[in-house]
Motif scaffolding. Structure first.
Motif, short mmCIF file in Angstrom:
data_model
loop_
_atom_site.label_atom_id
_atom_site.label_comp_id
_atom_site.label_asym_id
_atom_site.label_seq_id
_atom_site.Cartn_x
_atom_site.Cartn_y
_atom_site.Cartn_z
N LEU A 1 0.74 -1.22 0.01
CA LEU A 1 0.22 0.09 -0.40
C LEU A 1 0.88 0.93 0.13
O LEU A 1 1.17 1.59 0.61
N ARG A 2 1.09 2.37 -1.09
CA ARG A 2 1.19 2.99 -1.23
C ARG A 2 0.96 4.20 -0.30
O ARG A 2 -0.29 4.57 -0.27
N GLN A 3 1.62 5.04 0.31
CA GLN A 3 0.81 5.96 1.32
C GLN A 3 2.56 7.31 1.66
O GLN A 3 3.63 6.70 1.44
N GLN B 1 0.00 10.57 5.41
CA GLN B 1 -0.54 9.47 5.10
C GLN B 1 -0.31 8.74 6.42
O GLN B 1 -1.22 7.77 7.12
#
Lengths: 95, 486
Positions: free
Chosen positions: A17-19, A23
């Motif tokens: 999950l890219r954050q 975030q």
């Protein structure tokens, strides 16, 4: 025990999950509130209790090892974002 | 026509007072008229619906109809239905057209039920308010500023507004019962393993269970008859003789022992919800039942346990969304890992990402025993509490939800507060028991209150009768929000 920003980054990487940094920081705060709730479990003595994975304690059923699926390659490939010549296309993995 | 029960509609179809095509058109017209204000239905395909209705009419004409033949049913958008867009409330599956039928859908189709459309839901069934849907929140038919509950919020709101006579739902931690309660309709979560999970998009596989949502207990029984049954394609499906779930309807309640868990009537419950539940219990006493206080001492742990087990299983189940085989793929990316990471960050909403993170963490190296195994052990203690209670009573009753419907947006900023909405329903999933919610009055603001009935394993037929007898003595289940009357 509270999570750290490094934990959040490591887990996001494991989960693919890219954050961005903002975030990750927001996620850290949310997860720590949730893990404070989850932490209530640790007060319970479960040393004599067996884990329960199925409510009816049913074991996984086995079936004969034979082909049951029909060939639906074209219909299933049609769902892919990108395919060609019966193959799923992804970015090059080996240079 | 929209007020009629399934049995009444079935009677009209059999006596040719109306056709299935007319019935489908009637409900499609209601959806066209009312759905814009509710956002309960997210996919329609009138052509397919009317073709299925015409086929049902032919079957009726041929004398081969069964009770559900020709009855329109809305499906929660978690159920794959071949040829239908099936989104699970997610951007990830925004354009996914299912290549096969879920077992539950196939069973209802085989009975001649008519697929009327797909209902909105919390993304991947993760939510208690229907606010996590990529397609926007569903509004509560009783008051548009309120949530309908979740995750089967679209199905429950559709039944409340009488957009369909029946709908399907799924319940992992309360997702059938809580929205049924908040919308003033009936919903049943069966014993884990009696409805197949095949083709039901997976959230937490050891908890997920399909069930019906409708206007009455009798309707639920008719739907359940068609929905459940052994399916070899679900490895946790139970092999049992088929049952007729209507068989106990009408039996007297004389001597029925109702267990009232003291934990269900604690300080956390809204006072007028407690009053409505107490009035319902008093009605049961008039019907011949006795009450006994029971205790579920580990119930408070059900939320911590659930928020380990469900996210752990979800993080594993949702690993399949990689942007390769189906579903969303990011438009721009570098290498393969970058494609996965961008695809998943774009495709999943905030609540889904949060739960994937929780699940990935509790399953990661060094934490598995402390979280996942620990939670599975406490799960057994919770199940044992119910087993002890059922030695003293035939059914457990209490509120389905501690509050009536709440304002849209009022709990979205605090996940923990949202999670507490399911305090009375989650333990039932952890134990794998059947649970039912039926309308049992209104709060001071005129919002519906749900009474929860929890039975021992495989007691659905009896549970449905307890609800049916209550509905014979009261008319709460016949009430509907005024705005949808005509």
């Amino acid at each position: 025990m509270a999570l750290t920003l490094d934990d959040v980054r490591r887990v996001a990487q494991l989960a693919r999950l890219r954050q961005n940094d903002a975030q990750a920081q927001a996620m850290l705060e949310e997860l720590n509130r949730i893990f404070a709730l989850i932490g209530e479990m640790q007060a319970v003595d479960t040393s004599a209790v067996a884990a329960m994975s199925h409510p009816r304690d049913v074991a996984q059923r086995l079936r004969p090892d034979r082909v049951t699926e029909t060939d639906r390659r074209d219909a299933l490939l049609a769902l892919a974002p990108l395919s060609e010549a019966g193959l799923y296309l992804v970015p090059k993995v080996i240079e | 026509m929209f007020q009629l029960t399934i049995a009444e509609l079935s009677q009209r179809l059999a006596s040719r007072q109306c056709s299935s095509v007319e019935l489908a058109r009637h409900f499609l017209e209601r959806i066209a008229r009312f759905n814009a204000g509710l956002n309960a239905v997210i996919t329609l395909d009138a052509q397919r619906t009317l073709a299925a209705a015409a086929a049902a009419d032919a079957r009726i004409a041929a004398g081969k109809a069964v009770t559900l033949t020709g009855i329109p049913v809305l499906h929660k958008d978690i159920f794959c239905a071949r040829g239908w867009r099936t989104t699970c409330g997610s951007r990830m599956l925004e354009n996914f057209v299912a290549p096969y039928d879920a077992h539950v859908v196939a069973r209802l189709d085989a009975a001649g039920a008519v697929n009327l459309g797909k209902t909105n839901m919390d993304e991947f069934a993760m939510g208690s308010s229907n606010e996590s849907s990529y397609f926007g929140p569903v509004r509560n038919p009783w008051r548009a500023s309120l949530v309908p509950g979740g995750s089967s919020g679209g199905s429950a709101a559709s039944i409340a507004a009488r957009l369909a006579p029946a709908a399907t739902g799924t319940d992992t931690g309360g997702s059938i019962r809580q929205p049924a309660a908040l919308c003033g309709v009936c919903g049943l979560k069966p014993t884990y393993g009696i409805a197949s999970r095949y083709g039901m998009i997976a959230f937490a596989s050891s908890l997920d269970q399909a069930g019906p949502i409708a206007k009455s207990a009798h309707d639920l029984a008719l739907l359940l008859n068609a929905m459940v049954g052994f399916d070899a394609r679900d490895s946790t499906s139970l092999e049992r003789e088929p049952e007729d779930y209507t068989r106990a309807l009408g039996q007297p309640l004389q001597g029925l022992r109702i267990g009232l868990p003291k934990e269900f009537f604690s300080a956390g419950v809204q006072p007028d919800v407690a009053r409505a539940i107490e009035a319902a219990i008093a009605e049961y006493r008039r019907l011949g039942a006795n009450t006994v206080e029971v205790s579920l001492p580990n119930m408070g742990l059900s939320i911590p346990v659930y928020y380990v087990l469900a996210p752990a299983e979800a993080s594993s189940n949702l690993a399949r969304y990689d942007g390769v085989r189906y579903g969303h793929r990011a438009a721009e990316f570098g290498d393969l890992t970058d494609m996965y990471e961008r695809t998943r960050a774009e495709g999943f909403g905030a609540e889904v990402r949060r739960r994937i993170m929780i699940g990935t963490y509790v399953l990661s190296h060094g934490y598995y025993d402390a979280y996942y195994i620990k939670a599975q052990k406490i799960r057994r203690l919770i199940a044992a509490d119910f087993a002890a209670a059922f030695r003293r009573c035939d059914v457990i009753m209490g509120p389905t939800s501690p509050t009536t419907a709440f304002e849209l947006g009022s709990r979205t900023s605090d996940p923990v507060q949202m999670y507490l909405s399911d305090i009375y329903t989650i333990a039932v999933n952890l134990a794998g028991l059947p649970g039912l919610s039926i309308p049992a009055g209104f709060d001071a603001a005129g919002l519906p209150v749900g009474l929860q009935l929890i039975g021992d394993y495989f007691s659905e037929a009896r549970l449905l009768n307890y609800a049916h007898r209550f509905q014979g003595a009261t008319d709460w289940h016949g009430r509907m929000p005024q705005a949808f009357v005509e």
